[in-house]
Write a protein that holds these residues in place. Sequence first.
Motif, short mmCIF file in Angstrom:
data_model
loop_
_atom_site.label_atom_id
_atom_site.label_comp_id
_atom_site.label_asym_id
_atom_site.label_seq_id
_atom_site.Cartn_x
_atom_site.Cartn_y
_atom_site.Cartn_z
N ILE A 164 0.84 -1.20 0.00
CA ILE A 164 0.00 0.00 0.00
C ILE A 164 0.88 1.26 0.00
O ILE A 164 1.84 1.36 0.76
CB ILE A 164 -0.93 0.00 1.24
CG1 ILE A 164 -1.90 -1.19 1.19
CG2 ILE A 164 -1.69 1.33 1.37
CD1 ILE A 164 -2.83 -1.24 0.00
N ASP A 165 0.53 2.20 -0.87
CA ASP A 165 1.24 3.48 -0.91
C ASP A 165 0.63 4.46 0.09
O ASP A 165 1.33 5.19 0.76
CB ASP A 165 1.16 4.08 -2.32
CG ASP A 165 1.89 3.20 -3.33
OD1 ASP A 165 3.13 3.09 -3.19
OD2 ASP A 165 1.23 2.60 -4.21
N VAL A 166 -0.71 4.48 0.12
CA VAL A 166 -1.35 5.42 1.03
C VAL A 166 -2.67 4.83 1.56
O VAL A 166 -3.41 4.19 0.82
CB VAL A 166 -1.54 6.81 0.37
CG1 VAL A 166 -2.48 6.77 -0.81
CG2 VAL A 166 -1.99 7.86 1.37
N ALA A 167 -2.90 5.04 2.86
CA ALA A 167 -4.10 4.52 3.52
C ALA A 167 -4.94 5.69 4.03
O ALA A 167 -4.41 6.70 4.48
CB ALA A 167 -3.70 3.63 4.70
N VAL A 168 -6.26 5.53 3.94
CA VAL A 168 -7.18 6.52 4.50
C VAL A 168 -7.94 5.86 5.64
O VAL A 168 -8.57 4.82 5.45
CB VAL A 168 -8.20 7.00 3.45
CG1 VAL A 168 -9.06 8.13 4.03
CG2 VAL A 168 -7.52 7.46 2.19
N ILE A 169 -7.86 6.47 6.81
CA ILE A 169 -8.53 5.90 7.98
C ILE A 169 -9.87 6.61 8.17
O ILE A 169 -9.92 7.82 8.39
CB ILE A 169 -7.65 6.04 9.24
CG1 ILE A 169 -6.28 5.38 8.98
CG2 ILE A 169 -8.34 5.43 10.46
CD1 ILE A 169 -5.27 5.55 10.11
N GLY A 170 -10.97 5.86 8.06
CA GLY A 170 -12.31 6.46 8.14
C GLY A 170 -12.78 6.74 9.56
O GLY A 170 -13.07 7.89 9.91
N ASP A 200 -2.71 18.86 6.02
CA ASP A 200 -1.45 18.15 5.76
C ASP A 200 -0.39 18.45 6.82
O ASP A 200 0.79 18.23 6.59
CB ASP A 200 -0.92 18.50 4.37
CG ASP A 200 -0.39 19.93 4.30
OD1 ASP A 200 -0.67 20.71 5.22
OD2 ASP A 200 0.30 20.25 3.32
N GLY A 201 -0.82 18.98 7.96
CA GLY A 201 0.13 19.35 9.01
C GLY A 201 0.27 20.86 9.10
O GLY A 201 0.46 21.40 10.19
N ILE A 248 -2.07 15.06 1.63
CA ILE A 248 -2.22 15.04 3.09
C ILE A 248 -1.04 14.28 3.70
O ILE A 248 -0.40 14.72 4.64
CB ILE A 248 -3.56 14.38 3.51
CG1 ILE A 248 -4.75 15.26 3.11
CG2 ILE A 248 -3.58 14.09 5.01
CD1 ILE A 248 -6.11 14.60 3.32
N ALA A 249 -0.77 13.11 3.12
CA ALA A 249 0.30 12.25 3.66
C ALA A 249 1.68 12.86 3.45
O ALA A 249 2.57 12.69 4.29
CB ALA A 249 0.22 10.87 2.99
N ASN A 250 1.87 13.59 2.33
CA ASN A 250 3.20 14.12 2.00
C ASN A 250 3.43 15.55 2.47
O ASN A 250 4.53 16.07 2.30
CB ASN A 250 3.42 14.07 0.48
CG ASN A 250 3.37 12.65 -0.05
OD1 ASN A 250 3.71 11.71 0.67
ND2 ASN A 250 2.93 12.49 -1.29
N GLY A 251 2.38 16.20 2.98
CA GLY A 251 2.54 17.59 3.42
C GLY A 251 2.61 18.57 2.27
O GLY A 251 3.24 19.61 2.37
N GLY A 282 2.17 5.76 3.62
CA GLY A 282 1.55 7.09 3.69
C GLY A 282 0.18 6.98 4.35
O GLY A 282 -0.54 6.00 4.12
N VAL A 283 -0.18 7.96 5.17
CA VAL A 283 -1.47 7.89 5.88
C VAL A 283 -2.22 9.21 5.80
O VAL A 283 -1.64 10.27 6.05
CB VAL A 283 -1.30 7.59 7.40
CG1 VAL A 283 -2.63 7.09 7.98
CG2 VAL A 283 -0.19 6.62 7.68
N ALA A 284 -3.50 9.14 5.49
CA ALA A 284 -4.41 10.27 5.71
C ALA A 284 -5.24 9.89 6.91
O ALA A 284 -6.20 9.10 6.82
CB ALA A 284 -5.27 10.51 4.48
N GLY A 285 -4.87 10.45 8.05
CA GLY A 285 -5.49 10.10 9.34
C GLY A 285 -4.47 10.49 10.38
O GLY A 285 -3.30 10.11 10.24
#
Length: 434
Positions: free
Chosen positions: A66-72, A200-201, A315-318, A91-94
């Motif tokens: 997985i490259d990027v995960a989105v946590i619901g 994104d921070g 989001i994950a990379n800023g 990578g994470v969006a969460g």
Amino acid sequence: MNVLVIGGGGREHAIADAMARSKQDTTMFAVMSKKNPGIAGLCRDFLLASETDVGKVVDYARSKNIDVAVIGPETPLAAGLADALSDAGIGVAGPKKAVAQIEFDKAWARNFMKEHNIAGCPDFKVFTDENGLNAFIAKLGSVAIKPAGLTGGKGVKVMGDQLPDIGSAVVYAAKLLEHGSVVVEEKLIGEEFTVQAFVDGKSLAFAPSVQDHKRIFEGDLGPNTGGMGSYTDAGILLPFLAEDDLKQAKQIMVDTVRALHEETGVPYQGILYGQFMLTKDGPKVIEFNARFGDPEAMNVLPLLETDFVDVVSAIANGTLADLDVRFSERATVCKYAVPKGYPDNPTKDSEVIVGDIGDAILLYSSVYEKDNRVYTTGSRAVAVVGIADTIADAEAIAQNALDNIKGDLQSRRDIGTAELVQKRIDHMKEIRGN
Ligand code: AMP
Ligand code: GLY
């Protein structure tokens, strides 16, 4: 790109739909506790496991490159899933646990707002025992009582709604104290609205504002639920919300993101959900959530014009500041069909039959699939979303769809109707004295 959606509810179905619309070459995977037929149909593969089983989710994400995960949902955030995925180089969006605390510890959240002088914080006090409880409730006169921890939106009680008087507020707070800290705060009076932002921070990209309907019955009667339906107007405002109100709410969220970084040393990367009460003195914060709202995600994600995979990566990379995040200026109405008896004594395991829903979007929530049939679990079952140039037209599309979904279900016909929207406008006029 390999993307992973974590969670199996209506919000996550909306997230998966948005991912599926990406123009990029993406392959989708999911982790969910029950087989959501909507999400399953969009994925190459999925794992049926608890979203809070951090080890299992990370192993699965690794095995699928997985490259990027989105946590619901919020529960995996509280379990530290974002931290663990990030440690595994994914990578994470969460947000990580240290900053997701803004949702899962309401006592921490209020103290944090006060210490950092974030605007819109009601008068409050955190209690760990009954010392001074009576006096503080009596001093405020009208209060909201909240358990500090996560309760799925069902632990908060407000005077005048679920609590008839000061005596019952004291009794309820004392009962909650047996299980942990309790926040007692000033009751806010006005109209509620939700603002969600990609973060994104450093940068925030705001979605149109939304109004949810928490009560189970039409006319805002009965117990609170996770949310029975919600609407957006065409554009970023709501019919009762002025530009300056929204500007203040957004500033509160910008200040919160900056202060969270200062306080914890951890940048906030994910979705920030601000729930506000528009009072006579402007927007006040009811709470923050560290994720999209359910149903509010279902209003805004279908309007997103920017490629969602780009948003999630940013989001994950800023790198959100480099992306032009746009939403189409159309109205949406989302309505939930929930089991009869929900939320207190819901029927379960009854079949949901979806007929012709016209132009509406269908989102599966707490249902499971068995032998190609779909059954309820006891929580909110399926949602429909209408999109049009006006709230009234979007409402008609959503209601028509609901009328063609059969099962042991109930819903609210009034959400998004001209009558109820006008009631909100009149209420706000009355509060502001104009
Ligand atoms: P929450 O679980 O924090 O979203 O709270 C559930 C509901 O309780 C909110 O949607 C509000 O309607 C209500 N609520 C929470 N805090 C307050 C407050 N300080 N004043 C008035 N209503 C509140
Ligand atoms: N709709 C309210 C929430 O998701 O918390």
